[in-house]
Design a protein around this motif. Structure first.
Motif, PDB file in Angstrom:
ATOM      1  N   MET A   1       0.843  -1.197   0.000  1.00 44.41           N
ATOM      2  CA  MET A   1       0.000   0.000   0.000  1.00 44.41           C
ATOM      3  C   MET A   1       0.875   1.242   0.000  1.00 44.41           C
ATOM      4  O   MET A   1       1.762   1.393   0.833  1.00 44.41           O
ATOM      5  N   LEU A   2       0.581   2.127  -0.955  1.00 41.97           N
ATOM      6  CA  LEU A   2       1.416   3.312  -1.122  1.00 41.97           C
ATOM      7  C   LEU A   2       1.204   4.301   0.023  1.00 41.97           C
ATOM      8  O   LEU A   2       0.163   4.313   0.668  1.00 41.97           O
ATOM      9  N   LEU A   3       2.208   5.139   0.244  1.00 41.63           N
ATOM     10  CA  LEU A   3       2.068   6.329   1.084  1.00 41.63           C
ATOM     11  C   LEU A   3       2.038   7.505   0.113  1.00 41.63           C
ATOM     12  O   LEU A   3       2.989   7.708  -0.640  1.00 41.63           O
TER      13      LEU A   3
ATOM     14  N   PRO B   1      -1.995   7.155   3.944  1.00 43.53           N
ATOM     15  CA  PRO B   1      -2.002   5.852   3.260  1.00 43.53           C
ATOM     16  C   PRO B   1      -2.967   5.826   2.070  1.00 43.53           C
ATOM     17  O   PRO B   1      -3.959   6.542   2.047  1.00 43.53           O
TER      18      PRO B   1
ATOM     19  N   ARG C   1      -3.189  11.368 -11.702  1.00 41.37           N
ATOM     20  CA  ARG C   1      -4.062  12.091 -10.792  1.00 41.37           C
ATOM     21  C   ARG C   1      -4.492  11.184  -9.649  1.00 41.37           C
ATOM     22  O   ARG C   1      -4.703   9.991  -9.823  1.00 41.37           O
TER      23      ARG C   1
ATOM     24  N   THR D   1       9.056   1.063  -9.759  1.00 42.99           N
ATOM     25  CA  THR D   1       9.393   0.891  -8.340  1.00 42.99           C
ATOM     26  C   THR D   1       8.260   1.293  -7.411  1.00 42.99           C
ATOM     27  O   THR D   1       8.314   1.023  -6.219  1.00 42.99           O
ATOM     28  N   ASP D   2       7.243   1.976  -7.937  1.00 37.33           N
ATOM     29  CA  ASP D   2       6.165   2.555  -7.137  1.00 37.33           C
ATOM     30  C   ASP D   2       6.643   3.696  -6.245  1.00 37.33           C
ATOM     31  O   ASP D   2       5.872   4.187  -5.417  1.00 37.33           O
ATOM     32  N   GLN D   3       7.872   4.131  -6.373  1.00 32.62           N
ATOM     33  CA  GLN D   3       8.325   5.253  -5.558  1.00 32.62           C
ATOM     34  C   GLN D   3       7.695   6.534  -6.110  1.00 32.62           C
ATOM     35  O   GLN D   3       7.616   6.738  -7.319  1.00 32.62           O
ATOM     36  N   ILE D   4       7.238   7.383  -5.185  1.00 33.12           N
ATOM     37  CA  ILE D   4       6.607   8.641  -5.595  1.00 33.12           C
ATOM     38  C   ILE D   4       7.662   9.738  -5.584  1.00 33.12           C
ATOM     39  O   ILE D   4       8.326   9.983  -4.565  1.00 33.12           O
TER      40      ILE D   4
END
Lengths: 85, 960
Positions: free
Chosen positions: A1-3, A13, A54, A73-76
């Motif tokens: 689950m992303l932050l 979260p 978005r 990587t799903d890194q924001i």
């Protein structure tokens, strides 16, 4: 689950958010060509790497905003308000 | 009780003063507190514990941890607490435990399915794609059900799960996964800095009274951690999933090790831990060797034998043959001999061995046969001999076979780091050429690997073997298993490469290697090595398959947690719910709402109740709970402009106090929602939506307002739950409510159809709408939700003199269908335009823009052959068509046939005394009067195309 960093509320979260698809797709003028409208409706990129998208803080402030997420990587990488670049 | 398979002393986990009785396949046995089911079975000399997945071969316990592929058992507490596919090495023994073997019939020792083993040349990889092809019809009815029944794991429980399951979120600075020496050291170091630390380990906590031994130091650390307030230590807790941004899912087993479930303790607890840093101390897993007959009961990993001896005081056999490529196996040789086990052979695949551990074995008087391989095992349901053979200097095997009589074979091919979680986190794996394994490389998350998981194997654990063992030329004498749990052999992998598979991902899927519940913990690297060898490529070039969640199987109960039964989804009830329930209403779910479907009187079925309710509304009047309608308040100086851009209608011309039927399209031109919109002030609209559409309509409005038209000064508020809505419909509607309404003139001239007024009803502030979804004179009284039940009762009382009835959603559907009113989502399906639905009259054609306007110019959306909404009348008035039925232009067609439309709504209309239907038919409006055909289950119905409005087509009744 992303932050996810909401530009209005801070890091929260993923549960609090809804996904809103690719960012920076402006709605054409009514007078625009059929091709422009088709592109607006149906054409989306399938990015490998940084992707501007978005999100809406549905269960928070309710605001739409933009996020650059690396799809490998799903890194924001960053988040910013609608209308900003 | 000691028995021949327990050592005289020792066993750090067991308490020899506390015997524990248990059953396996109905036979009673005894173990000790602290045993696992696997150790207790071995202590009783029980090695045969299951049958393999495909060939039904007898299988024994191979490992002492979660990697064991064979010993899957069912544990039963009672009819409902019946858990299949548990790993016997992870099932902690308790008094009265009842376990059963799986995948055997009629019994474990005599299993008919074993015939598959002898037929195996007809059952190669992908056999279900190659054989059983004829006759074609037999696949679904005959072959597939039998193949599925023969290949299998345990049965699912048949009763509802009586246990409860907890779920918890947690946050910490450091999450340490694995409480071995490396993990404990990391945990203590982090804990001493004062940050929040969570340590989890999948095993039971070691007993505190354990005798001081080499593990004493670790007991000290555990004791220190246990009393630190910033540390949470979770035992029996498996980290099974590594999600992005350092969220790790853990499953904690709280009661499965107890002899009875605890009343107020959940059986399992799912933890979702967000950690600033994750430390993976997950250790390494010993690899088996790939040789013929390596799956007989009695063949075991060398490290497993050490664990069973050291922790449980269990002797795996009396005469042990050891074959290894790794020094660690020599510890097993020395320790087993010290415990009185005869080591009948000690063989090593390597030409030379000279580490500290082999030296210790030599000094203990054991002879090491170096450069030795095996041709296989002998035995039927247990190993009786191991055939050893020397490897020549050129690597070939040709000499005489030395058959060593034994009752146990211990093997070790080296250790594979447990990189599952690291790989799940998208960390990159790199090939370590000296260790011949994949080790963690660049991390993708804030995560570190320590200990054996990072490839730090210790000085004494050198040596490894990957892939099949060398053996003499010629056909093999038995199956060499690579993946025990899915019955995949070295020959299967050979076959896959011969048949042209090149990618390891394809080879995996074709052979199913690594795809069983153990996810290839013992098999992946051997399978990869065999494939790489056959492909004549290096292992890192072939690459590893992706590790996926879960690391170990996780029960559905734990994942579902509290979301079961009544808590599965929120239930929304209107203020009038209790009144309807008291009157015996039958409810139906509409999105999350529970709506009254009909109000049966004694002796009535649904059909009769709905017919009575419909006739009552048309003859006198009825009342209907419309509170679930979505409501959005659109307010602001730019409210009119915003509504003009969102909805197709022209809102500039709507006067304050008037209502209009609004249609909302998506920008692709298709109908998204509809509803009555009232202008309650110059800058204010009361927008209603469909019951299910309210949230998505509000979200769509917010989207356009915030991102396309941020300059508009408009505010949107959901008011769905603020208003209770009482619809009073029928010729007597005005008479029913007029004595209750204050400050509103109900006369036709003052409050005509499609208008709204503020006033009071029963003294309560109200919005009174003159609207109708029945075609009758109608009002919808909106009052603050808290007053809804009381006002409803007052209307009910007032209505008694006028013959009022309460009607439900079913009658509402029939009444609106008689009038040809569409329901978005039933008569439309996301591919229907306003014109298709016969609603083009609502479109404000002179407006410069609204959602969907540009798309409506597309050729496809104005094609005259598009499906259009029409009515259908069956030639037999008693036939009620099935909704969803297909429509054809000519009679008696057989599939495949040309279909020109489908039925969207269909009911029996008691008022009209016949069935009615709405349908979407290609060019429907040009087919009025045509006869079309509807194939049914029993034949065909002929229908006539009509106008969708079948009752009061001029709409005179609306005016009361």
């Amino acid at each position: 689950m992303l932050l996810i960093p909401c530009p209005y509320c801070g890091v929260r979260p993923e549960l609090e958010f809804s996904y809103g698809g690719q960012a920076h797709i402006a709605r054409p003028q009514t007078s625009a060509s059929a091709e422009e409208w088709a592109a607006f409706q149906y054409e989306r990129v399938n990015t490998r790497g940084p992707h501007a998208e978005r999100w809406r803080h549905t269960h928070g402030c309710g605001r739409f905003f933009n996020v650059v997420r690396d799809t490998t990587t799903d890194q924001i990488l960053r988040s910013y308000r609608s209308g900003e670049r | 009780m000691s028995g021949p398979w327990r050592s005289a002393s020792g066993g750090s986990s067991i308490d020899r003063s506390r015997p524990v009785r248990f059953e396996f396949d109905g036979r009673p046995y005894q173990g000790f507190a602290g045993d696992t089911l696997a150790s207790a079975l071995l202590a009783n000399g029980v090695h045969l514990v299951g049958r393999s997945f495909k060939y039904h071969r007898p299988r024994g316990i191979m490992a002492a941890g979660p990697e064991d592929p064979n010993a899957l058992v069912t544990v039963r507490r009672d009819a409902a607490r019946y858990t299949p596919n548990l790993n016997a090495a992870q099932v902690e023994l308790y008094e009265g435990l009842m376990a059963e073997s799986q995948n055997r019939w009629p019994s474990l020792h005599f299993d008919v399915g074993r015939i598959n083993d002898y037929l195996s040349r007809f059952l190669p990889s992908g056999f279900y794609y190659k054989t059983f092809m004829w006759p074609r019809k037999a696949w679904h009815g005959f072959y597939e059900p039998r193949i599925r029944a023969a290949a299998g794991l345990g049965r699912a429980p048949s009763e509802p799960d009586p246990d409860t399951y907890g779920q918890r979120f947690a946050h910490c600075e450091v999450l340490v996964i694995g409480a071995g020496p490396a993990g404990l050291t990391e945990a203590l170091a982090a804990a001493r800095t004062g940050v929040r630390v969570i340590v989890c380990d999948e095993q039971a906590p070691p007993p505190r009274t354990s005798p001081a031994d080499s593990a004493g130091e670790w007991h000290d650390i555990r004791a220190q951690l246990a009393v630190m307030p910033n540390v949470t230590v979770l035992a029996r807790t498996t980290a099974f999933g590594y999600m992005p941004h350092n969220m790790v899912a853990l499953t904690e087993r709280l009661t499965d090790h107890l002899s009875a479930p605890l009343k107020h303790v959940p059986r399992e607890r799912l933890w979702q831990v967000r950690a600033r840093e994750v430390v993976l101390a997950t250790g390494a897993i010993e690899r088996p060797l790939v040789f013929p007959g390596n799956d007989l009961p009695g063949v075991m990993l060398a490290g497993a034998a050490r664990t069973y001896l050291g922790r449980y005081g269990v002797l795996p056999g009396a005469r042990v043959a050891i074959l290894t490529a790794n020094d660690e196996a020599y510890r097993a040789a020395v320790e087993l001999r010290a415990a009185g086990v005869e080591v009948v052979a000690l063989a090593d695949l390597r030409p030379q061995v000279m580490g500290r551990l082999p030296e210790a074995a030599r000094q203990a008087g054991m002879t090491i046969r170096t450069g030795t391989t095996t041709v296989g095992t002998r035995g039927d349901q247990h190993v009786t001999a191991l055939g050893l053979c020397a490897i020549g200097a050129d690597g070939t095997v040709s000499g005489a076979v030395d058959w060593i009589g034994c009752d146990t074979v211990l093997m070790s091919g080296g250790f594979t780091p447990s990189v599952h979680l690291f790989s799940q986190s998208r960390g990159k794996l790199t090939w370590d050429a000296s260790l011949q394994v994949f080790v963690p490389g660049a991390a993708a998350e804030n995560c570190r690997c320590v200990g054996a998981c990072a490839g730090e194997m210790g000085a004494d654990s050198g040596g490894s073997w990957l892939g099949a063992l060398p053996r003499p030329e010629g056909p093999a004498t038995g199956k060499s298993f690579v993946d025990w749990q899915n019955d995949v052999t070295a020959a299967d992998l050979d076959l896959a490469v011969r048949e042209g598979f090149r990618s390891i991902e394809h080879i995996k899927r074709y052979t199913t290697t690594g795809m069983a519940t153990d996810q290839g913990k013992t098999s992946n690297l051997n399978a990869l090595a065999i494939a790489a060898q056959r492909l004549r490529r290096a292992i890192p070039e072939v690459g590893l398959t992706t590790f996926r969640m879960p690391y170990l199987p996780v029960g559905f109960g734990g994942l579902a947690g509290y979301a079961r039964g009544e808590l599965f989804a929120p239930v929304r009830k209107t203020p009038m719910y209790d009144w309807a329930a008291e009157r015996g209403a039958v409810f139906e779910p509409v999105s999350l709402w529970q709506r009254a479907r009909y109000f049966p009187q004694p002796g009535e079925d649904m059909h009769q109740a709905v017919a009575r309710e419909c006739c009552n509304v048309r003859r006198a009047c009825g009342m209907f709970d419309a509170s679930t309608l979505g409501k959005i308040e659109v307010v602001g100086p730019d409210a009119v402009e915003f509504m003009n851009r969102m909805y197709v209608n022209n809102w500039s011309t709507l006067a304050v106090g008037r209502c209009r039927y609004g249609i909302l399209l998506r920008d692709d031109g298709f109908v998204y929602d509809d509803g009555v919109v009232a202008r309650t002030a110059a800058d204010r609209f009361h927008v209603t939506t469909t019951t299910g559409g309210a949230p998505r309509v509000l979200a769509m409005m917010e989207d356009y307002l915030q991102t396309e038209w941020p300059d508009l000064k408009v505010w949107l508020t959901s008011t769905t739950e603020q208003w209770a809505v009482i619809a009073v419909q029928g010729p007597k509607a005005r008479a029913v409510i007029e004595l209750l309404v204050e400050d509103v003139d109900l006369a036709n001239a003052a409050l005509p159809h499609m208008s709204v007024a503020r006033g009071r009803v029963c003294g309560v502030p109200a919005l009174v709408f003159r609207v109708s979804f029945t075609g009758e004179l109608g009002y919808e009284i909106n009052v603050p939700a808290d007053y809804g039940a009381d006002v409803w009762r007052a209307v009910w009382q007032a209505g008694q003199a006028h013959g009022i009835c309460a009607y439900g959603t079913e009658a509402m559907h029939v009444l609106r269908a008689e009038k040809g009113y569409v329901i978005v989502g039933q008569d439309t399906d996301g591919t229907v335009t306003a014109d298709d639905a016969g609603l083009s009259w609502a479109v404000g054609k002179s407006k410069p823009d609204f959602l969907g306007l540009a798309s409506l110019r597309r050729a496809a959306l104005v094609d005259p052959n598009r499906k259009q909404l029409v009515g259908l009348l069956t030639s037999d008035p008693n036939v009620v068509l099935e909704e969803g039925s297909q429509i054809t232009a000519t009679a008696s067609l057989r599939p495949p046939m040309k279909v020109i439309g489908h039925v969207t709504s269909s009911y029996y209309s008691a008022v009209l005394g016949r069935s009615i239907a709405l349908a979407l038919v290609s060019a429907g409006r040009s087919r009025m009067g045509q006869t079309l055909y509807v194939p049914t289950r029993t034949g065909e119905s002929s229908v006539t195309v009509t106008n969708p409005v079948s009752y009061d087509p001029k709409g005179e009744r609306l005016n009361g």
